[in-house]
Design an enzyme around this catalytic site. Structure first.
Site, PDB file in Angstrom:
ATOM      1  N   CYS A  78       0.828  -1.204   0.000  1.00  9.99           N
ATOM      2  CA  CYS A  78       0.000   0.000   0.000  1.00  9.99           C
ATOM      3  C   CYS A  78       0.863   1.254   0.000  1.00  9.99           C
ATOM      4  O   CYS A  78       1.906   1.296   0.643  1.00  9.99           O
ATOM      5  CB  CYS A  78      -0.889  -0.052   1.234  1.00  9.99           C
ATOM      6  SG  CYS A  78      -1.744   1.467   1.597  1.00  9.99           S
ATOM      7  N   CYS A  81       1.278   4.038   4.121  1.00  6.28           N
ATOM      8  CA  CYS A  81       2.237   4.131   5.240  1.00  6.28           C
ATOM      9  C   CYS A  81       3.641   3.819   4.733  1.00  6.28           C
ATOM     10  O   CYS A  81       4.060   2.671   4.699  1.00  6.28           O
ATOM     11  CB  CYS A  81       1.865   3.129   6.330  1.00  6.28           C
ATOM     12  SG  CYS A  81       0.355   3.545   7.182  1.00  6.28           S
ATOM     13  N   TYR A 311      -5.280  31.854   3.837  1.00 15.69           N
ATOM     14  CA  TYR A 311      -5.496  30.454   3.440  1.00 15.69           C
ATOM     15  C   TYR A 311      -6.315  29.770   4.543  1.00 15.69           C
ATOM     16  O   TYR A 311      -5.935  28.722   5.062  1.00 15.69           O
ATOM     17  CB  TYR A 311      -4.172  29.709   3.249  1.00 15.69           C
ATOM     18  CG  TYR A 311      -3.180  30.384   2.327  1.00 15.69           C
ATOM     19  CD1 TYR A 311      -3.210  30.134   0.952  1.00 15.69           C
ATOM     20  CD2 TYR A 311      -2.213  31.263   2.813  1.00 15.69           C
ATOM     21  CE1 TYR A 311      -2.291  30.743   0.102  1.00 15.69           C
ATOM     22  CE2 TYR A 311      -1.302  31.875   1.972  1.00 15.69           C
ATOM     23  CZ  TYR A 311      -1.338  31.610   0.615  1.00 15.69           C
ATOM     24  OH  TYR A 311      -0.428  32.205  -0.223  1.00 15.69           O
ATOM     25  N   GLU A 332      -9.789  33.038   1.903  1.00 20.55           N
ATOM     26  CA  GLU A 332      -9.700  31.683   1.340  1.00 20.55           C
ATOM     27  C   GLU A 332     -10.222  31.740  -0.090  1.00 20.55           C
ATOM     28  O   GLU A 332     -11.184  32.445  -0.380  1.00 20.55           O
ATOM     29  CB  GLU A 332     -10.543  30.736   2.225  1.00 20.55           C
ATOM     30  CG  GLU A 332     -11.007  29.446   1.606  1.00 20.55           C
ATOM     31  CD  GLU A 332      -9.871  28.497   1.236  1.00 20.55           C
ATOM     32  OE1 GLU A 332      -8.909  28.361   1.999  1.00 20.55           O
ATOM     33  OE2 GLU A 332      -9.958  27.887   0.148  1.00 20.55           O
ATOM     34  N   ASP A 376      -1.428  29.603   6.402  1.00 23.21           N
ATOM     35  CA  ASP A 376      -1.450  28.138   6.382  1.00 23.21           C
ATOM     36  C   ASP A 376      -1.673  27.687   4.933  1.00 23.21           C
ATOM     37  O   ASP A 376      -2.739  27.191   4.579  1.00 23.21           O
ATOM     38  CB  ASP A 376      -2.579  27.630   7.301  1.00 23.21           C
ATOM     39  CG  ASP A 376      -2.630  26.109   7.373  1.00 23.21           C
ATOM     40  OD1 ASP A 376      -1.724  25.448   6.844  1.00 23.21           O
ATOM     41  OD2 ASP A 376      -3.595  25.581   7.971  1.00 23.21           O
ATOM     42  N   CYS A 403       2.760  22.556   5.574  1.00 22.36           N
ATOM     43  CA  CYS A 403       2.762  21.090   5.414  1.00 22.36           C
ATOM     44  C   CYS A 403       3.936  20.657   4.534  1.00 22.36           C
ATOM     45  O   CYS A 403       4.010  19.494   4.137  1.00 22.36           O
ATOM     46  CB  CYS A 403       1.436  20.601   4.860  1.00 22.36           C
ATOM     47  SG  CYS A 403       0.906  21.456   3.390  1.00 22.36           S
TER      48      CYS A 403
HETATM   49  C1  LIG Z   1      -3.552  23.711   4.114  1.00 20.59           C
HETATM   50  S1  LIG Z   1      -5.152  24.310   3.799  1.00 20.59           S
HETATM   51  C2  LIG Z   1      -5.426  25.204   5.286  1.00 20.59           C
HETATM   52  C3  LIG Z   1      -6.854  25.290   5.730  1.00 20.59           C
HETATM   53  C4  LIG Z   1      -7.120  25.753   7.151  1.00 20.59           C
HETATM   54  N1  LIG Z   1      -6.172  26.719   7.639  1.00 20.59           N
HETATM   55  C5  LIG Z   1      -7.242  24.576   8.105  1.00 20.59           C
HETATM   56  O1  LIG Z   1      -6.398  24.384   8.985  1.00 20.59           O
HETATM   57  O2  LIG Z   1      -8.232  23.820   7.973  1.00 20.59           O
HETATM   58  C6  LIG Z   1      -4.800  25.529   2.586  1.00 20.59           C
HETATM   59  C7  LIG Z   1      -6.007  26.305   2.082  1.00 20.59           C
HETATM   60  O3  LIG Z   1      -5.570  27.331   1.185  1.00 20.59           O
HETATM   61  C8  LIG Z   1      -6.538  27.507   0.170  1.00 20.59           C
HETATM   62  N2  LIG Z   1      -5.870  28.274  -0.927  1.00 20.59           N
HETATM   63  C9  LIG Z   1      -5.063  27.810  -1.922  1.00 20.59           C
HETATM   64  N3  LIG Z   1      -4.561  28.836  -2.638  1.00 20.59           N
HETATM   65  C10 LIG Z   1      -5.044  29.969  -2.077  1.00 20.59           C
HETATM   66  C11 LIG Z   1      -4.850  31.378  -2.353  1.00 20.59           C
HETATM   67  N4  LIG Z   1      -4.071  31.786  -3.359  1.00 20.59           N
HETATM   68  N5  LIG Z   1      -5.490  32.272  -1.581  1.00 20.59           N
HETATM   69  C12 LIG Z   1      -6.289  31.875  -0.562  1.00 20.59           C
HETATM   70  N6  LIG Z   1      -6.512  30.562  -0.247  1.00 20.59           N
HETATM   71  C13 LIG Z   1      -5.881  29.623  -0.999  1.00 20.59           C
HETATM   72  C14 LIG Z   1      -6.985  26.112  -0.120  1.00 20.59           C
HETATM   73  O4  LIG Z   1      -8.254  26.100  -0.747  1.00 20.59           O
HETATM   74  C15 LIG Z   1      -7.012  25.486   1.295  1.00 20.59           C
HETATM   75  O5  LIG Z   1      -8.282  25.638   1.893  1.00 20.59           O
END
Ligand SMILES: C[S@@+](CC[C@H](N)C(=O)[O-])C[C@H]1O[C@@H](n2cnc3c(N)ncnc32)[C@H](O)[C@@H]1O
Length: 448
Positions: A78, A81, A311, A332, A376, A403
C-alpha cells in the site's frame, strides 16, 4: 561510475520524501526502495543518472536496529504508510531533522529555538477521513488503497490508521456492487458508475458521513444499500452521492445528492464546533489538530490584536484565534469553504471574525494593517506577492503553519529580511508517512 544492473553495497544514512533509503557511493547519491535508515544493503541499480542512482534492495548485509515488523498486513504494497517499518520514535526524530535541515539549508537560518516534535501517544486509528478508490481488476471488484506508485487498487482487509468499523462499510458497498451488478469506473475509458467510497467521522461527536462517488446521476437499488449501511453502523448521520463525471484523478465532483439524513457532520476542536460538509477541507487527524492549533494560538499571542488568517479554509484556525483576538480576518480561495466558515462562526456565536473569498495575495493589501498574520498555505507555499505585502504591512508577529518544510524554508528566506525566526515546532499529523506539519513564529526585527 555506477551503472544500471550494478549491485553496490550502500549504508542507508537518510530517508527520502517517499520513504526510500538514501546512501552515498563513489560520489553518487543512491536512492534505495525497500531500505531504511541504518540498513546496510546490496542494492541493485535500476536507473543511473549523472549524480544519482535509483536502486532496489537485492539483499541485506545488516538490518537496521530501528526496523520493526509491519503491523498492517497490506503496508508493504500500500502507498499509504511509507515508513511503518520504522520505530515510531525514529520516525519522529527523522521528521524533526527534516524540518531543521530545511530551515538551516534552504532558509540559511541557524539561530532559532526548535521545540521538540509533537508526536502521538498512540499513532494508530488517527484518521477521520478515508477515500477508497473502487476499481474492477481481473473481473473482481476492488475497494481499497492504491498500490505504492501506481493506480492499481489493492483490496484491503484492514487499515490501521483509520477506524476499524470502516471495513464493514467497505464490505457492504462491495456486496451491493456484486449483488446488483453495478458497473465500476474505468479510468482509461471514463466509463462505469462506482468511482470511490469516502467516509468521514467526527471523533468527538461520533457522527459519520458516507459518501459514494459516482460517474453518473443515480444508481439502482441504492435504498437497499442505504438500509444495510444504517443497520451495520448506527453512527451514520448522513449518506450522500457525489457526482463526478470528469475524466482524470480528481476524486470529488461539485454536486452532492442526499440519500439519507444530513449533508454534514459536526466535530469539535477543543470547544469550537464545526459543521463539515463532504466537500470542505478539514484536518484529518483531529487529535493532533488540537495540538497544532494550540501552538498557532500560542505563537500568535493574539490577545486584543488584529489578525489576518490567510489560506483559512473553513475558518478553523480563525475561530480559534477569535477566542483571544480583538478581530480576525480570514481569506480563502474556495467559496464553499468560506460559506462553511461563516456558518461555523454563527454556530459558535463568534462575531469578531470576517471572511473574504479570493486569493490571499489579492485580498491582503498594504493598507489592510494587522498586528499578526497567520498563514497556512497549501504545499506550494505562499504566493510571492503575499510575502512582499507582509513585509510592507510589517505585523509584529508572523505565524507560518506549513505542510512542506522545503517551501516553508524558501518563504522564510524572503521574510528574514525583516523578521527573526523565534521558535519552531514540528507536529506529526500523519504517523507512518513522511509528511510533517510545522508551526513557526517570526518576530519583527526592531531596529535600534
Ligand atoms: C492547508 S489548507 C489550510 C486550511 C485551514 N487553515 C485549516 O487548517 O483547515 C490551505 C487552504 O488554502 C486555500 N488556498 C489555496 N490557494 C489559495 C490562495 N491563493 N489564496 C487563498 N486561499 C488559498 C486552499 O483552498 C485550502 O483551503
Amino acid at each position: 561510475m555506477i551503472n544500471k544492473n550494478d549491485i553496490v553495497e550502500v549504508e542507508i544514512i537518510d530517508i527520502g520524501i517517499n520513504g526510500e533509503g538514501i546512501g552515498k557511493k563513489d560520489g553518487f547519491t543512491v536512492f534505495v526502495n525497500g531500505a531504511t535508515i541504518g540498513d546496510i544493503v546490496n542494492a541493485k541499480v535500476i536507473k543511473s543518472k549523472k549524480k544519482f542512482a535509483i536502486a532496489i534492495v537485492d539483499s541485506f548485509v545488516k538490518e537496521s536496529e530501528y526496523r520493526v515488523e509491519y503491523k498492517c498486513k497490506h503496508a508493504k504494497l500500500c502507498g499509504g504508510c511509507q515508513i511503518q517499518h520504522l520505530e515510531y520514535n525514529k520516525q519522529l526524530e527523522i521528521k524533526q531533522k527534516k524540518v531543521k535541515d530545511a530551515i538551516n539549508r534552504i532558509a540559511e537560518i541557524e539561530d532559532f529555538e526548535m521545540e521538540d516534535i509533537i508526536g502521538m501517544d498512540n499513532p494508530w486509528n488517527y484518521r477521520n477521513k478515508m477515500i477508497f478508490p473502487i476499481r474492477k481488476q481481473n473481473d473482481e471488484v476492488k475497494i481499497g488503497m492504491y498500490r505504492s506508485r501506481s493506480h492499481d487498487v489493492i483490496d484491503i482487509e484492514e487499515c490501521l490508521i483509520q477506524k476499524k468499523e470502516n471495513m464493514d462499510i467497505v464490505n457492504a458497498v462491495k456486496d451491493y456492487i456484486n449483488n446488483f451488478n453495478i458497473s465500476v469506473y474505468d479510468e482509461e475509458t471514463n466509463e462505469g458508475l462506482m468511482r470511490a467510497l469516502y467516509i468521514r467521522e467526527g471523533f468527538k461527536t461520533k457522527e459519520k458521513m458516507v459518501c459514494i462517488v459516482i460517474n453518473g446521476d443515480e444508481i439502482s437499488n441504492v435504498q437497499i444499500l442505504v438500509k444495510k449501511l444504517l443497520f451495520i453502523d448506527k453512527s451514520i448521520k448522513g449518506i450522500v452521492l457525489n457526482i463526478n463525471k470528469e475524466e482524470g484523478n480528481k476524486i470529488l465532483g461539485d454536486k452532492i445528492i442526499k440519500l439519507h439524513g444530513e449533508k454534514y457532520i459536526t466535530e469539535y476542536i477543543e470547544n469550537v464546533k464545526y459543521e463539515i460538509s463532504p466537500l470542505s477541507f478539514f484536518q484529518v487527524n483531529p487529535i493532533q489538530t488540537e495540538k497544532l492549533y494550540a501552538k498557532a494560538l500560542e505563537y500568535a499571542n493574539a490577545k486584543d490584536k488584529v489578525v489576518w488568517d490567510a489560506y483559512c479554509g473553513t475558518g478553523s484556525i480563525s475561530l480559534f484565534l477569535a477566542k483571544e483576538a480583538e478581530k480576525v480576518y480570514g481569506v480563502e480561495i474556495v467559496p464553499a469553504a468560506i460559506k462553511d466558515a461563516k456558518a461555523n462562526a454563527l454556530l459558535n456565536r463568534i462575531n469578531n471574525v470576517e471572511f473574504f473569498v479570493g486569493k490571499a495575495e489579492d485580498i491582503i493589501t498594504e493598507e489592510r494593517k494587522s498586528d499578526v498574520i497567520v498563514v497556512d498555505p497549501p504545499r506550494k507555499g505562499c504566493d510571492e506577492k503575499l510575502l512582499e505585502t507582509m513585509l510592507k504591512i510589517e505585523p509584529s508577529t508572523i505565524v507560518y503553519v506549513s505542510c512542506d518544510p522545503a517551501t516553508l524554508a524558501r518563504d522564510l528566506k524572503i521574510l528574514k529580511e525583516k523578521y527573526n525566526l523565534d521558535k519552531c515546532v514540528a507536529v506529526d499529523m500523519f504517523p507512518h508517512s513522511m509528511h510533517v506539519e510545522t508551526v513557526v513564529k517570526m518576530n519583527k526585527i526592531i531596529k535600534k
